[in-house]
Enzyme design. Structure first.
Site, PDB file in Angstrom:
ATOM      1  N   GLU A 111     -47.180 -37.357  18.998  1.00 54.46           N
ATOM      2  CA  GLU A 111     -48.193 -36.440  18.459  1.00 54.46           C
ATOM      3  C   GLU A 111     -47.527 -35.450  17.511  1.00 54.46           C
ATOM      4  O   GLU A 111     -46.328 -35.234  17.579  1.00 54.46           O
ATOM      5  CB  GLU A 111     -48.842 -35.655  19.620  1.00 54.46           C
ATOM      6  CG  GLU A 111     -49.574 -36.545  20.592  1.00 54.46           C
ATOM      7  CD  GLU A 111     -49.857 -35.875  21.932  1.00 54.46           C
ATOM      8  OE1 GLU A 111     -49.910 -34.636  21.987  1.00 54.46           O
ATOM      9  OE2 GLU A 111     -50.011 -36.621  22.911  1.00 54.46           O
ATOM     10  N   LYS A 113     -46.746 -31.662  16.353  1.00 54.10           N
ATOM     11  CA  LYS A 113     -46.632 -30.387  17.061  1.00 54.10           C
ATOM     12  C   LYS A 113     -47.265 -29.318  16.168  1.00 54.10           C
ATOM     13  O   LYS A 113     -46.666 -28.861  15.205  1.00 54.10           O
ATOM     14  CB  LYS A 113     -45.171 -30.064  17.363  1.00 54.10           C
ATOM     15  CG  LYS A 113     -45.023 -28.873  18.261  1.00 54.10           C
ATOM     16  CD  LYS A 113     -43.601 -28.786  18.799  1.00 54.10           C
ATOM     17  CE  LYS A 113     -43.482 -27.704  19.847  1.00 54.10           C
ATOM     18  NZ  LYS A 113     -43.697 -26.357  19.323  1.00 54.10           N
ATOM     19  N   ASP A 115     -48.651 -25.933  14.776  1.00 57.64           N
ATOM     20  CA  ASP A 115     -48.020 -24.630  14.863  1.00 57.64           C
ATOM     21  C   ASP A 115     -49.071 -23.529  14.857  1.00 57.64           C
ATOM     22  O   ASP A 115     -49.540 -23.097  13.809  1.00 57.64           O
ATOM     23  CB  ASP A 115     -47.064 -24.469  13.664  1.00 57.64           C
ATOM     24  CG  ASP A 115     -46.006 -23.444  13.955  1.00 57.64           C
ATOM     25  OD1 ASP A 115     -45.914 -22.992  15.110  1.00 57.64           O
ATOM     26  OD2 ASP A 115     -45.273 -23.086  13.023  1.00 57.64           O
ATOM     27  N   TYR A 222     -54.553 -31.476  22.782  1.00 53.89           N
ATOM     28  CA  TYR A 222     -53.464 -32.420  23.044  1.00 53.89           C
ATOM     29  C   TYR A 222     -53.201 -32.709  24.516  1.00 53.89           C
ATOM     30  O   TYR A 222     -52.325 -33.507  24.829  1.00 53.89           O
ATOM     31  CB  TYR A 222     -52.165 -31.960  22.374  1.00 53.89           C
ATOM     32  CG  TYR A 222     -51.807 -30.529  22.703  1.00 53.89           C
ATOM     33  CD1 TYR A 222     -51.342 -30.181  23.954  1.00 53.89           C
ATOM     34  CD2 TYR A 222     -51.955 -29.526  21.753  1.00 53.89           C
ATOM     35  CE1 TYR A 222     -51.033 -28.880  24.265  1.00 53.89           C
ATOM     36  CE2 TYR A 222     -51.643 -28.211  22.052  1.00 53.89           C
ATOM     37  CZ  TYR A 222     -51.185 -27.899  23.309  1.00 53.89           C
ATOM     38  OH  TYR A 222     -50.882 -26.606  23.624  1.00 53.89           O
ATOM     39  N   LYS A 308     -37.994 -31.096  16.642  1.00 52.62           N
ATOM     40  CA  LYS A 308     -38.371 -30.104  15.633  1.00 52.62           C
ATOM     41  C   LYS A 308     -37.744 -30.465  14.296  1.00 52.62           C
ATOM     42  O   LYS A 308     -36.587 -30.901  14.241  1.00 52.62           O
ATOM     43  CB  LYS A 308     -37.908 -28.723  16.076  1.00 52.62           C
ATOM     44  CG  LYS A 308     -38.638 -28.280  17.335  1.00 52.62           C
ATOM     45  CD  LYS A 308     -38.979 -26.823  17.268  1.00 52.62           C
ATOM     46  CE  LYS A 308     -39.804 -26.438  18.474  1.00 52.62           C
ATOM     47  NZ  LYS A 308     -39.880 -25.009  18.662  1.00 52.62           N
ATOM     48  N   CYS A 402     -19.897   2.897  20.534  1.00 49.95           N
ATOM     49  CA  CYS A 402     -21.341   2.670  20.604  1.00 49.95           C
ATOM     50  C   CYS A 402     -22.047   3.452  19.491  1.00 49.95           C
ATOM     51  O   CYS A 402     -21.802   4.651  19.340  1.00 49.95           O
ATOM     52  CB  CYS A 402     -21.851   3.107  21.975  1.00 49.95           C
ATOM     53  SG  CYS A 402     -23.642   3.076  22.081  1.00 49.95           S
ATOM     54  N   CYS A 405     -24.232   6.337  21.611  1.00 52.10           N
ATOM     55  CA  CYS A 405     -23.646   7.444  22.364  1.00 52.10           C
ATOM     56  C   CYS A 405     -22.176   7.678  22.014  1.00 52.10           C
ATOM     57  O   CYS A 405     -21.576   8.650  22.475  1.00 52.10           O
ATOM     58  CB  CYS A 405     -23.788   7.197  23.861  1.00 52.10           C
ATOM     59  SG  CYS A 405     -22.757   5.861  24.451  1.00 52.10           S
ATOM     60  N   CYS A 420     -21.536  -1.449  25.681  1.00 51.55           N
ATOM     61  CA  CYS A 420     -21.363  -0.015  25.863  1.00 51.55           C
ATOM     62  C   CYS A 420     -21.543   0.192  27.361  1.00 51.55           C
ATOM     63  O   CYS A 420     -22.587  -0.151  27.912  1.00 51.55           O
ATOM     64  CB  CYS A 420     -22.425   0.754  25.083  1.00 51.55           C
ATOM     65  SG  CYS A 420     -22.585   2.444  25.655  1.00 51.55           S
ATOM     66  N   CYS A 426     -26.320   6.558  27.776  1.00 52.42           N
ATOM     67  CA  CYS A 426     -26.587   6.110  26.411  1.00 52.42           C
ATOM     68  C   CYS A 426     -28.111   6.011  26.239  1.00 52.42           C
ATOM     69  O   CYS A 426     -28.777   5.229  26.909  1.00 52.42           O
ATOM     70  CB  CYS A 426     -25.916   4.748  26.241  1.00 52.42           C
ATOM     71  SG  CYS A 426     -26.158   4.013  24.660  1.00 52.42           S
TER      72      CYS A 426
HETATM   73  P1  AMP Z   1     -42.625 -24.415  22.538  1.00 53.08           P
HETATM   74  O1  AMP Z   1     -43.497 -23.208  22.294  1.00 53.08           O
HETATM   75  O2  AMP Z   1     -41.707 -24.717  21.421  1.00 53.08           O
HETATM   76  O3  AMP Z   1     -42.005 -24.409  23.880  1.00 53.08           O
HETATM   77  O4  AMP Z   1     -43.603 -25.667  22.539  1.00 53.08           O
HETATM   78  C1  AMP Z   1     -44.664 -25.740  23.417  1.00 53.08           C
HETATM   79  C2  AMP Z   1     -45.939 -25.466  22.689  1.00 53.08           C
HETATM   80  O5  AMP Z   1     -46.167 -26.420  21.665  1.00 53.08           O
HETATM   81  C3  AMP Z   1     -47.140 -25.624  23.569  1.00 53.08           C
HETATM   82  O6  AMP Z   1     -47.387 -24.489  24.338  1.00 53.08           O
HETATM   83  C4  AMP Z   1     -48.230 -25.839  22.561  1.00 53.08           C
HETATM   84  O7  AMP Z   1     -48.742 -24.597  22.179  1.00 53.08           O
HETATM   85  C5  AMP Z   1     -47.525 -26.398  21.336  1.00 53.08           C
HETATM   86  N1  AMP Z   1     -47.973 -27.724  20.920  1.00 53.08           N
HETATM   87  C6  AMP Z   1     -48.388 -28.026  19.672  1.00 53.08           C
HETATM   88  N2  AMP Z   1     -48.730 -29.308  19.575  1.00 53.08           N
HETATM   89  C7  AMP Z   1     -48.555 -29.870  20.796  1.00 53.08           C
HETATM   90  C8  AMP Z   1     -48.749 -31.180  21.327  1.00 53.08           C
HETATM   91  N3  AMP Z   1     -49.165 -32.191  20.575  1.00 53.08           N
HETATM   92  N4  AMP Z   1     -48.477 -31.374  22.637  1.00 53.08           N
HETATM   93  C9  AMP Z   1     -48.023 -30.355  23.408  1.00 53.08           C
HETATM   94  N5  AMP Z   1     -47.814 -29.089  22.957  1.00 53.08           N
HETATM   95  C10 AMP Z   1     -48.071 -28.845  21.661  1.00 53.08           C
END
Ligand code: AMP
Length: 663
Positions: A111, A113, A115, A222, A308, A402, A405, A420, A426
């Site tokens: 799938e 990912k 964002d 998803y 990623k 530091c 402090c 420190c 501090c």
């Molecule tokens: P991370 O925040 O990098 O740990 O990745 C996990 C997050 O990826 C999940 O909480 C989802 O919000 C997001 N995510 C986006 N697309 C997907 C997908 N196809 N399957 C699972 N998680 C996803």
């Protein structure tokens, strides 16, 4: 038609048109006609309020205000994902899961990912009941009113769906909507948003749902939890598509590592053509049975991994290095450079972590450094352009004192960080420690935000965490921004925090390297602060997963008389420094080792774990001759089943378990 019939018919039509338009890209009527039908419905609903429906298409327009987002526990925790940037690590991952599963695994669902911001929706009898943000994974905020304004989220489902289930997705802001939104904001002289992802997650927490409705957010789904009749994850997603959820067509099954790599390569090239942002690929084991067998670590599912994409990289001039003091005294060098635009965000600073890192990179002030950032990843300096080094560059001389402090910094053997050590003198550290102590994950003192902590510190009202419990109301009233009511509320929340259990307290006092998990382990093992203070090095290392670094830090903390004094004062204020055994409802399990496997209908896994511990049991993930009972849910792992049979270990259901506790 009676008014009720008219209202129902309009609602059904509008739900249907909406679904076709936002999920299928089909429009049977014009926008104008749609708006007219909606207006008609609105009018009828106003006239006949007795037919109110919380999921009527009119709620999508927004208008409801959420003053405060209530938080709720997730029935199933929202874990994050293990991630990697390397294809080799995907091969390693498959080897690992095959070893754990004990057989070949060659059916995966690939799938994108997405964002954005993750969301968990709960449906009952086909109606959206509650939407929670991910929050800390255990608890999330109720953003139902805002979620209902997102047009491609069904409020009412189609077809045959489970009576109750949860579905997870990512709320995203398409790139063109993001650009339009920023153009509008620019025209109004409002500050611009930095990227679609942050805008999406910020939008979910807006108080005015009308504003959310105007943002053109979308949700891509998803995963489904709490549905027990499907064999494959992909099948479950296909089913949810029938129910009305938007499941992107991009997902694809892969039966070999090469097919997984093809999917990655395809999208790595094509990602810039997508109308929304993705930051990688997610690969999931497709069989739900195998998923259950592989289960979760404490943080992530073992059956999924995200790959990623390599981050975007730019070069810029390094201007200076400044230093920050953390709450535990750790000094972090920060690189300040000429601002650059990376993946849509303006970046001008990046952490250099520690002196070793600076040395490793070989940087000088004036160098052209490479900065990388991808998706939500924090920008980092990965090197510098050797060919472009100017003739005049300055060495980076790591500070010796530091910056706050002035006390001499120390480097602990075996650690990269400078510290420190003036932890109780501090200012930055003291404020940081107090902020940590009162935070949501800590003692959770409501109304005690970071700024208020600084204010009370600067006014001399609190100088350390123990002072919090001696704050007098008279001193609070008259403070800037503090009316009598909020002062009273704060005093009340401080009082309430005394109920926090020992493990929370141990986490909150802020011992270096003692995070939530370690605090919980230490609390359960030693049962009281006195036992912990008096424990020897060997006692400490014998605790599961507690290594030398943590042991040294714990010992150091308790060797400091000032810390002991603070603990004494907290203890006098009735803070819990012992495991509360009265909380243990019974000792019915009498130290028996219990394994939990499968998915459950009525109780969450976390709840079952809690019940085991509260009733004197111990938990383990492996079935062996020491296991006394297995609490098994749907799709309990076959290996566990086999072993149980072999070793004659009873497998009981969640209900049997509850009955057992009641006897
Ligand atoms: P991370 O925040 O990098 O740990 O990745 C996990 C997050 O990826 C999940 O909480 C989802 O919000 C997001 N995510 C986006 N697309 C997907 C997908 N196809 N399957 C699972 N998680 C996803």
């Amino acid at each position: 038609m009676t008014p009720e019939e008219q209202i129902t018919s309009l609602r059904n039509k509008l739900h249907h048109y909406n679904y076709l338009y936002y999920n299928k890209d089909e429009s049977l009527i014009s926008d104008l006609e749609f708006d007219m039908l909606l207006k008609k419905l609105e009018k009828l609903e106003k006239k006949y309020p007795q037919f109110y429906d919380e999921n009527s298409p009119t709620v999508r327009v927004g208008g409801e205000i959420t003053k405060k987002f209530k938080s709720f526990s997730h029935r199933y925790p929202m874990y994050s994902l293990a991630n990697t940037y390397s294809k080799n690590e995907i091969i390693e991952w498959i080897k690992r899961i095959e070893k754990k599963y004990g057989n070949k695994v060659n059916d995966f669902n690939c799938e994108l990912k997405f964002d954005g911001a993750s969301i968990n929706l709960y449906y009952e009898r086909g109606k959206l009941k509650r939407a929670l943000t991910r929050g800390d994974g255990i608890k999330g905020d109720d953003v139902t009113l805002n979620i209902k304004t997102i047009k491609n989220i069904p409020l009412i489902l189609n077809g045959i769906y489970p009576e109750k289930f949860e579905i997870r997705g990512e709320v995203i802001l398409p790139i063109d909507s993001f650009i339009n939104l920023n153009n509008e904001r620019k025209a109004k002289g409002l500050p611009l948003f930095s990227n679609p992802r942050n805008t999406a997650s910020g939008s979910l927490k807006l108080q005015d749902s009308k504003e959310v409705a105007s943002r053109k957010l979308k949700c891509f789904f998803y995963s489904v939890v709490g549905e027990n009749s499907s064999i494959y994850h992909s099948e479950l997603l296909e089913k949810s598509r029938q129910w009305g959820f938007f499941i992107p067509e991009s997902m694809k099954r892969a039966n070999s590592i090469n097919e997984i790599f093809d999917f990655i390569d395809f999208w790595e090239k094509k990602k810039s053509e997508l109308p929304y942002e993705i930051d990688g690929i997610v690969i999931k084991v497709n069989s739900i049975k195998i998923q259950n067998e592989l289960d979760f670590t404490s943080k992530v599912p073992r059956w999924a991994i995200s790959y990623k994409f390599k981050a975007e990289r730019q070069s810029t001039k390094l201007l200076s290095v400044t230093y920050q003091v953390g709450r535990t005294g750790a000094i972090t060098p920060v690189a300040n450079f000429e601002p650059i635009n990376l993946s849509g965000t303006i970046v001008k600073r990046a952490s250099l972590h520690n002196s070793d890192q600076i040395e490793k990179l070989g940087l000088r002030i004036g160098d052209y450094v490479y900065v990388e950032k991808g998706g939500e990843i924090i920008p980092k300096i990965v090197g510098f352009d050797k060919l472009r080094r100017p003739s005049l560059v300055n060495d980076i001389k790591f500070i010796e004192n530091c910056p706050d402090c002035g006390s001499k910094l120390e480097k602990i053997q075996g650690e990269a960080q400078h510290y420190c050590k003036a932890e109780n003198n501090c200012k930055t550290q003291i404020i940081g420690k107090i902020q940590h102590f009162v935070s949501r994950k800590g003692m959770n003192i409501e109304g005690f935000g970071s700024e208020r902590v600084s204010l009370l510190f600067n006014e001399g009202i609190i100088n350390n965490i123990a002072d919090i419990y001696e704050v007098e109301i008279e001193k609070l009233i008259n403070l800037e921004g503090m009316a009598e009511k909020s002062a009273l509320n704060l005093i009340e929340s401080i009082k309430q925090s005394k109920k926090q259990p020992f493990q929370k307290v141990l986490f909150s006092i802020g011992i270096r390297h003692v995070g939530e998990t370690v605090a919980s382990k230490l609390a359960n093992h030693f049962e009281s602060i006195d036992n912990l203070i008096n424990s020897s090095y060997d006692d400490l290392v014998s605790v599961e997963e507690i290594g030398e670094k943590i042991v040294n830090s714990v010992k150091n903390y308790f060797e400091n008389p000032e810390n002991l004094l603070i603990i004494e004062r907290l203890s006098d204020a009735d803070i819990n420094f012992k495991i509360d055994k009265t909380k243990n409802k019974s000792n019915i399990l009498n130290g028996d080792i219990i394994v939990i496997s499968g998915t459950f209908e009525n109780l969450t896994r976390e709840k079952i774990k809690q019940l085991v511990l509260e009733n004197g049991g111990k938990l383990s993930s492996a079935v062996n001759s020491k296991t006394k009972i297995i609490i098994g849910g749907e799709s309990i792992g076959p290996t566990k089943k086999q072993k149980a049979k072999l070793l004659n270990i009873p497998i009981i259901s969640e209900n049997d378990f509850l009955k057992m506790l009641n006897t």
